[in-house]
Design a protein around this motif. Structure first.
Motif, PDB file in Angstrom:
ATOM      1  N   PRO A  87       6.333 -81.134 -21.774  1.00  0.00           N
ATOM      2  CA  PRO A  87       6.847 -82.484 -22.056  1.00  0.00           C
ATOM      3  C   PRO A  87       5.983 -83.606 -21.486  1.00  0.00           C
ATOM      4  O   PRO A  87       5.891 -84.685 -22.070  1.00  0.00           O
ATOM      5  CB  PRO A  87       8.231 -82.493 -21.406  1.00  0.00           C
ATOM      6  CG  PRO A  87       8.621 -81.069 -21.306  1.00  0.00           C
ATOM      7  CD  PRO A  87       7.360 -80.295 -21.153  1.00  0.00           C
ATOM      8  N   ARG A  88       5.304 -83.344 -20.357  1.00  0.00           N
ATOM      9  CA  ARG A  88       4.405 -84.365 -19.812  1.00  0.00           C
ATOM     10  C   ARG A  88       3.213 -84.595 -20.737  1.00  0.00           C
ATOM     11  O   ARG A  88       2.716 -85.709 -20.852  1.00  0.00           O
ATOM     12  CB  ARG A  88       3.940 -83.975 -18.414  1.00  0.00           C
ATOM     13  CG  ARG A  88       5.064 -84.085 -17.391  1.00  0.00           C
ATOM     14  CD  ARG A  88       4.599 -83.622 -16.057  1.00  0.00           C
ATOM     15  NE  ARG A  88       4.358 -82.166 -16.132  1.00  0.00           N
ATOM     16  CZ  ARG A  88       4.104 -81.397 -15.098  1.00  0.00           C
ATOM     17  NH1 ARG A  88       4.031 -81.910 -13.898  1.00  0.00           N
ATOM     18  NH2 ARG A  88       3.920 -80.104 -15.232  1.00  0.00           N
ATOM     19  N   THR A  89       2.774 -83.530 -21.402  1.00  0.00           N
ATOM     20  CA  THR A  89       1.682 -83.671 -22.363  1.00  0.00           C
ATOM     21  C   THR A  89       2.123 -84.540 -23.533  1.00  0.00           C
ATOM     22  O   THR A  89       1.364 -85.371 -24.025  1.00  0.00           O
ATOM     23  CB  THR A  89       1.237 -82.285 -22.868  1.00  0.00           C
ATOM     24  OG1 THR A  89       0.904 -81.470 -21.762  1.00  0.00           O
ATOM     25  CG2 THR A  89       0.044 -82.393 -23.789  1.00  0.00           C
ATOM     26  N   VAL A  90       3.362 -84.363 -23.957  1.00  0.00           N
ATOM     27  CA  VAL A  90       3.893 -85.190 -25.049  1.00  0.00           C
ATOM     28  C   VAL A  90       3.909 -86.652 -24.641  1.00  0.00           C
ATOM     29  O   VAL A  90       3.495 -87.524 -25.409  1.00  0.00           O
ATOM     30  CB  VAL A  90       5.311 -84.718 -25.457  1.00  0.00           C
ATOM     31  CG1 VAL A  90       5.936 -85.682 -26.447  1.00  0.00           C
ATOM     32  CG2 VAL A  90       5.245 -83.323 -26.042  1.00  0.00           C
ATOM     33  N   SER A  91       4.349 -86.940 -23.434  1.00  0.00           N
ATOM     34  CA  SER A  91       4.397 -88.336 -23.002  1.00  0.00           C
ATOM     35  C   SER A  91       2.997 -88.927 -22.908  1.00  0.00           C
ATOM     36  O   SER A  91       2.778 -90.100 -23.233  1.00  0.00           O
ATOM     37  CB  SER A  91       5.121 -88.470 -21.669  1.00  0.00           C
ATOM     38  OG  SER A  91       4.409 -87.802 -20.658  1.00  0.00           O
ATOM     39  N   LYS A  92       2.015 -88.132 -22.491  1.00  0.00           N
ATOM     40  CA  LYS A  92       0.636 -88.620 -22.453  1.00  0.00           C
ATOM     41  C   LYS A  92       0.102 -88.864 -23.850  1.00  0.00           C
ATOM     42  O   LYS A  92      -0.624 -89.829 -24.097  1.00  0.00           O
ATOM     43  CB  LYS A  92      -0.259 -87.615 -21.725  1.00  0.00           C
ATOM     44  CG  LYS A  92      -0.011 -87.538 -20.247  1.00  0.00           C
ATOM     45  CD  LYS A  92      -0.872 -86.469 -19.616  1.00  0.00           C
ATOM     46  CE  LYS A  92      -0.515 -86.239 -18.168  1.00  0.00           C
ATOM     47  NZ  LYS A  92      -1.304 -85.161 -17.566  1.00  0.00           N
ATOM     48  N   MET A  93       0.464 -88.001 -24.795  1.00  0.00           N
ATOM     49  CA  MET A  93       0.005 -88.168 -26.176  1.00  0.00           C
ATOM     50  C   MET A  93       0.630 -89.391 -26.826  1.00  0.00           C
ATOM     51  O   MET A  93       0.027 -90.011 -27.696  1.00  0.00           O
ATOM     52  CB  MET A  93       0.307 -86.914 -26.995  1.00  0.00           C
ATOM     53  CG  MET A  93      -0.549 -85.740 -26.645  1.00  0.00           C
ATOM     54  SD  MET A  93      -0.122 -84.316 -27.651  1.00  0.00           S
ATOM     55  CE  MET A  93      -1.457 -83.218 -27.270  1.00  0.00           C
ATOM     56  N   LEU A  94       1.819 -89.735 -26.405  1.00  0.00           N
ATOM     57  CA  LEU A  94       2.467 -90.926 -26.963  1.00  0.00           C
ATOM     58  C   LEU A  94       1.933 -92.208 -26.335  1.00  0.00           C
ATOM     59  O   LEU A  94       2.086 -93.282 -26.903  1.00  0.00           O
ATOM     60  CB  LEU A  94       3.979 -90.833 -26.763  1.00  0.00           C
ATOM     61  CG  LEU A  94       4.679 -89.730 -27.549  1.00  0.00           C
ATOM     62  CD1 LEU A  94       6.135 -89.642 -27.140  1.00  0.00           C
ATOM     63  CD2 LEU A  94       4.536 -89.953 -29.033  1.00  0.00           C
ATOM     64  N   ALA A  95       1.316 -92.106 -25.192  1.00  0.00           N
ATOM     65  CA  ALA A  95       0.808 -93.298 -24.500  1.00  0.00           C
ATOM     66  C   ALA A  95      -0.425 -93.875 -25.182  1.00  0.00           C
ATOM     67  O   ALA A  95      -0.696 -95.068 -25.072  1.00  0.00           O
ATOM     68  CB  ALA A  95       0.498 -92.967 -23.050  1.00  0.00           C
ATOM     69  N   PHE A  96      -1.198 -93.044 -25.893  1.00  0.00           N
ATOM     70  CA  PHE A  96      -2.419 -93.493 -26.548  1.00  0.00           C
ATOM     71  C   PHE A  96      -2.315 -93.271 -28.044  1.00  0.00           C
ATOM     72  O   PHE A  96      -1.825 -92.249 -28.491  1.00  0.00           O
ATOM     73  CB  PHE A  96      -3.638 -92.719 -26.012  1.00  0.00           C
ATOM     74  CG  PHE A  96      -3.853 -92.875 -24.546  1.00  0.00           C
ATOM     75  CD1 PHE A  96      -4.469 -94.005 -24.038  1.00  0.00           C
ATOM     76  CD2 PHE A  96      -3.438 -91.893 -23.660  1.00  0.00           C
ATOM     77  CE1 PHE A  96      -4.677 -94.152 -22.676  1.00  0.00           C
ATOM     78  CE2 PHE A  96      -3.638 -92.027 -22.303  1.00  0.00           C
ATOM     79  CZ  PHE A  96      -4.262 -93.158 -21.813  1.00  0.00           C
TER      80      PHE A  96
END
Length: 102
Positions: free
Chosen positions: A32-41
């Motif tokens: 889920p942290r990877t998803v949040s990072k992918m949504l940030a950019f």
């Protein structure tokens, strides 16, 4: 590093299909942290340095030492070992002279 197509699928699942980050992570099999990072950019950020490049301590004196060696025509000699030893001695003597002036 994650593939670009996975990056697009995550953003599509969350922003278009309406899944939340945890659901998208579970469906796609990523953290889920990877998803949040992918949504940030909007695009993958690529490689970023965490710290600036470390330069050698004697980097400020290299131009001075090379200029000095060119004046002595040292670069015309063939022995690399002798040249490297001499270059080290020249740089160290220049550094010591510069430090003594301070």
């Amino acid at each position: 590093m994650k593939q670009v197509d996975l990056y697009g699928r995550v953003r599509h699942a969350v922003l278009v299909d309406g899944l939340n980050g945890r659901e998208a992570a579970r469906v796609l099999g990523i953290d889920p942290r990877t998803v949040s990072k992918m949504l940030a950019f909007s695009v993958p950020p690529g490689y970023r340095r965490s710290q600036p490049v470390r330069r050698p301590k004697l980097d400020a004196f290299t131009e001075l030492s090379i200029r000095s060696l060119r004046q002595k025509n040292w670069f015309q000699r063939s022995s690399g070992i002798r040249r490297n030893r001499y270059l080290k001695d020249c740089v160290m003597s220049m550094v010591m002279r510069a430090a003594s002036r301070l």
